[in-house]
Design a protein around this motif. Structure first.
Motif, PDB file in Angstrom:
ATOM      1  N   ILE A 183       0.848  -1.200   0.000  1.00  0.00           N
ATOM      2  CA  ILE A 183       0.000   0.000   0.000  1.00  0.00           C
ATOM      3  C   ILE A 183       0.878   1.242   0.000  1.00  0.00           C
ATOM      4  O   ILE A 183       0.686   2.149  -0.817  1.00  0.00           O
TER       5      ILE A 183
ATOM      6  N   LEU B  22       1.042   4.144  -2.832  1.00  0.00           N
ATOM      7  CA  LEU B  22       0.768   5.546  -2.508  1.00  0.00           C
ATOM      8  C   LEU B  22       1.927   6.426  -2.948  1.00  0.00           C
ATOM      9  O   LEU B  22       1.720   7.497  -3.524  1.00  0.00           O
TER      10      LEU B  22
ATOM     11  N   LEU C 181      -7.722  12.382   0.747  1.00  0.00           N
ATOM     12  CA  LEU C 181      -8.397  11.300   1.453  1.00  0.00           C
ATOM     13  C   LEU C 181      -9.337  11.841   2.513  1.00  0.00           C
ATOM     14  O   LEU C 181     -10.464  11.379   2.683  1.00  0.00           O
TER      15      LEU C 181
ATOM     16  N   LEU D 271       1.679  10.168  17.280  1.00  0.00           N
ATOM     17  CA  LEU D 271       2.876  10.640  16.590  1.00  0.00           C
ATOM     18  C   LEU D 271       3.516  11.794  17.336  1.00  0.00           C
ATOM     19  O   LEU D 271       4.746  11.886  17.459  1.00  0.00           O
TER      20      LEU D 271
ATOM     21  N   LEU E  95     -11.111   3.121   2.311  1.00  0.00           N
ATOM     22  CA  LEU E  95     -10.081   4.149   2.217  1.00  0.00           C
ATOM     23  C   LEU E  95      -9.292   4.308   3.517  1.00  0.00           C
ATOM     24  O   LEU E  95      -8.153   4.763   3.524  1.00  0.00           O
ATOM     25  N   ASN E  96      -9.901   3.912   4.609  1.00  0.00           N
ATOM     26  CA  ASN E  96      -9.251   4.114   5.901  1.00  0.00           C
ATOM     27  C   ASN E  96      -7.857   3.512   6.009  1.00  0.00           C
ATOM     28  O   ASN E  96      -6.944   4.180   6.510  1.00  0.00           O
ATOM     29  N   PRO E  97      -7.681   2.285   5.570  1.00  0.00           N
ATOM     30  CA  PRO E  97      -6.327   1.718   5.667  1.00  0.00           C
ATOM     31  C   PRO E  97      -5.282   2.578   4.960  1.00  0.00           C
ATOM     32  O   PRO E  97      -4.150   2.698   5.435  1.00  0.00           O
ATOM     33  N   LEU E  98      -5.677   3.205   3.861  1.00  0.00           N
ATOM     34  CA  LEU E  98      -4.748   4.091   3.171  1.00  0.00           C
ATOM     35  C   LEU E  98      -4.362   5.255   4.077  1.00  0.00           C
ATOM     36  O   LEU E  98      -3.193   5.622   4.196  1.00  0.00           O
ATOM     37  N   LEU E  99      -5.363   5.816   4.699  1.00  0.00           N
ATOM     38  CA  LEU E  99      -5.120   6.926   5.623  1.00  0.00           C
ATOM     39  C   LEU E  99      -4.121   6.516   6.703  1.00  0.00           C
ATOM     40  O   LEU E  99      -3.141   7.213   6.956  1.00  0.00           O
TER      41      LEU E  99
ATOM     42  N   CYS F 117      -1.972   4.151   6.689  1.00  0.00           N
ATOM     43  CA  CYS F 117      -0.652   3.982   6.093  1.00  0.00           C
ATOM     44  C   CYS F 117       0.046   5.317   5.909  1.00  0.00           C
ATOM     45  O   CYS F 117       1.230   5.467   6.236  1.00  0.00           O
ATOM     46  N   LEU F 118      -0.690   6.270   5.384  1.00  0.00           N
ATOM     47  CA  LEU F 118      -0.095   7.570   5.098  1.00  0.00           C
ATOM     48  C   LEU F 118       0.371   8.255   6.372  1.00  0.00           C
ATOM     49  O   LEU F 118       1.460   8.835   6.438  1.00  0.00           O
ATOM     50  N   VAL F 119      -0.469   8.210   7.373  1.00  0.00           N
ATOM     51  CA  VAL F 119      -0.133   8.899   8.616  1.00  0.00           C
ATOM     52  C   VAL F 119       1.065   8.244   9.289  1.00  0.00           C
ATOM     53  O   VAL F 119       1.921   8.911   9.858  1.00  0.00           O
ATOM     54  N   LYS F 120       1.108   6.917   9.183  1.00  0.00           N
ATOM     55  CA  LYS F 120       2.224   6.215   9.815  1.00  0.00           C
ATOM     56  C   LYS F 120       3.531   6.420   9.079  1.00  0.00           C
ATOM     57  O   LYS F 120       4.603   6.338   9.672  1.00  0.00           O
TER      58      LYS F 120
END
Lengths: 129, 129
Positions: A80, A84, A103, A124, B96-100, B102-105
């Motif tokens: 993923i 991205l 998003l 974070l 879409l949440n898993p993408l979010l 991932c991005l934040v992490k």
DNA sequence: TATCGTACAGACAGATCGTCTGTCTCACAA
DNA sequence: TTGTGAGACAGACGATCTGTCTGTACGATA
């Protein structure tokens, strides 16, 4: 001009999905899961896909067992993240923030979703303090 | 099995990028911007790309002017959203949440980034109240 | 050692995609 | 009005990708 091939193909991804679910599997198991039957040619197809995935360092093969046991090296989350980054490179000069904004603005983000996202952000903040 | 073609091609995307920058352009302008020269064949190439983009409802063409003026229908943010949805469909069952997450992490999210993201979330809270 | 499933190499066909050629059409200048 | 050059449009080609298959070698089990 050379077209850029996709790093993980649709058929390859299907194989990966099963490996993510099962953890480990043989060619036979994969073939049956994917095609609901297990002919000679289908087995060869899956074999070839595994071979390519191995070449891409996405799958590892245990050659000590017979038949070989396959398992995923690449984690779903890693893929993923890679995808991205690819879209970010193509559309945002490599910046991930615009993706985030997109998003969050997209519908389908419930109040709970927002709350858990805040939690993540707080987390974070703690970590980097 | 039929492979799924990518909705927007690399070369098509390059054309779109210029249109996003310029707002509107002729074939000549696009060709010079993209290839730094403007031969007959290159012009035809760009013409073909525009034709395909028009077919995909990504670009519109003003046939009242001569030469035709081209401009983007599809906005950059819309394409980003579409791409994100595509990866979500492939890797997260459409969620879409898993993408979010991932991005934040992912690293590369500064304190300011987090703060502006909180602002966005607050905004959403207000809107849906 | 015969047999069956697996491993591995190689090849193929359909499809995609960037590119090009060729013809027609339009605007403008002589 | 006619000639010229640029753009519009149709069609096609060739390199490459990708899912699939064939063929052969190998390993385990009876």
């Amino acid at each position: 001009m050379a077209r850029t091939p996709q790093d993980i193909t649709d058929a390859e991804l299907n194989v990966l999905q099963v490996l993510w679910d099962q953890g480990t599997a043989t060619v036979r198991e994969l073939t049956e899961k994917l095609y609901r039957e297990c002919t000679l040619s289908l087995t060869a197809t899956v074999q070839k896909l595994l071979e390519r995935l191995e070449g891409k360092k996405c799958v590892k093969r245990d050659r000590k067992t017979w038949p070989h046991q396959f398992s995923a090296i690449l984690k779903r989350e890693e893929l993923i993240a890679r995808q991205l980054q690819t879209t970010a490179n193509k559309l945002c000069e490599g910046e991930l923030n615009p993706l985030l904004t997109c998003l969050v603005k997209a519908k389908g983000l419930s109040a709970e979703d927002r709350q858990s996202l805040r939690g993540l952000l707080d987390q974070l903040d703690m970590d980097t303090k």
